[in-house]
Design an enzyme around this catalytic site. Structure first.
Site, PDB file in Angstrom:
ATOM      1  N   TYR A  18       0.836  -1.205   0.000  1.00 55.22           N
ATOM      2  CA  TYR A  18       0.000   0.000   0.000  1.00 55.22           C
ATOM      3  C   TYR A  18       0.872   1.257   0.000  1.00 55.22           C
ATOM      4  CZ  TYR A  18      -3.911   3.066   1.106  1.00 55.22           C
ATOM      5  OH  TYR A  18      -4.869   4.049   1.062  1.00 55.22           O
ATOM      6  N   HIS A  22       1.255   4.128  -3.042  1.00 53.73           N
ATOM      7  CA  HIS A  22       0.982   5.544  -2.822  1.00 53.73           C
ATOM      8  C   HIS A  22       2.223   6.426  -2.930  1.00 53.73           C
ATOM      9  CE1 HIS A  22      -2.922   3.991  -1.738  1.00 53.73           C
ATOM     10  NE2 HIS A  22      -3.351   5.212  -2.007  1.00 53.73           N
ATOM     11  N   TYR A  41      -6.324  16.525  -1.207  1.00 48.93           N
ATOM     12  CA  TYR A  41      -6.598  15.138  -0.842  1.00 48.93           C
ATOM     13  C   TYR A  41      -5.354  14.532  -0.202  1.00 48.93           C
ATOM     14  CZ  TYR A  41      -8.105  10.273  -1.244  1.00 48.93           C
ATOM     15  OH  TYR A  41      -8.446   8.979  -0.973  1.00 48.93           O
ATOM     16  N   TRP A  77      -6.793   0.818 -10.372  1.00 50.19           N
ATOM     17  CA  TRP A  77      -6.069   1.257  -9.176  1.00 50.19           C
ATOM     18  C   TRP A  77      -6.717   0.675  -7.926  1.00 50.19           C
ATOM     19  CZ3 TRP A  77      -1.653   3.372  -7.697  1.00 50.19           C
ATOM     20  CH2 TRP A  77      -1.567   3.973  -6.434  1.00 50.19           C
ATOM     21  N   TRP A  78      -8.025   0.766  -7.848  1.00 47.41           N
ATOM     22  CA  TRP A  78      -8.750   0.236  -6.695  1.00 47.41           C
ATOM     23  C   TRP A  78      -8.612  -1.281  -6.593  1.00 47.41           C
ATOM     24  CZ3 TRP A  78     -13.824   3.460  -7.514  1.00 47.41           C
ATOM     25  CH2 TRP A  78     -13.603   4.772  -7.105  1.00 47.41           C
TER      26      TRP A  78
END
Length: 107
Positions: A18, A22, A41, A77-78
């Site tokens: 993760y 990112h 964001y 991406w998800w």
């Protein structure tokens, strides 16, 4: 402008993946975030909890989130990030991340 805080749990066994994802967010994903009127964001990590913060500057939040959810690149991406996460006990039907209630703000 509307502010959103959301919460989700990071699966410990997927922490490194993760964080790696990112550190190198795809440019198309970043462009879609902007196209859907989200600004400032951010995702924060504390222990195994992820906290996201975003400011929405558009006119139709539901339509913009539907636009994002329909984007093929964002969906790919998800497919990589969602398995790294698990919902919290306060999850709301139809929401992956748990919405948080703002209790204080000062400009």
């Amino acid at each position: 402008m509307r502010r959103f805080g959301k919460l989700i749990r990071l699966r410990p066994e997927h922490r490194a993946e993760y964080l790696r994802l990112h550190a190198e967010v795809w440019p198309e994903v970043l462009a879609m975030i902007s196209a859907c009127h989200l600004r400032n964001y951010s995702i924060f990590l504390e222990g195994d909890l992820l906290f996201s913060y975003a400011e929405y500057v558009g006119e139709d939040y539901a339509a913009d989130m539907a636009k994002m959810a329909a984007d093929p690149v964002t969906r790919r991406w998800w497919q990589l990030t969602d398995p790294c996460q698990e919902q919290t006990g306060g999850a709301v039907p139809g929401e992956w991340w748990t919405p948080m209630r703002e209790v204080f703000h000062h400009d």
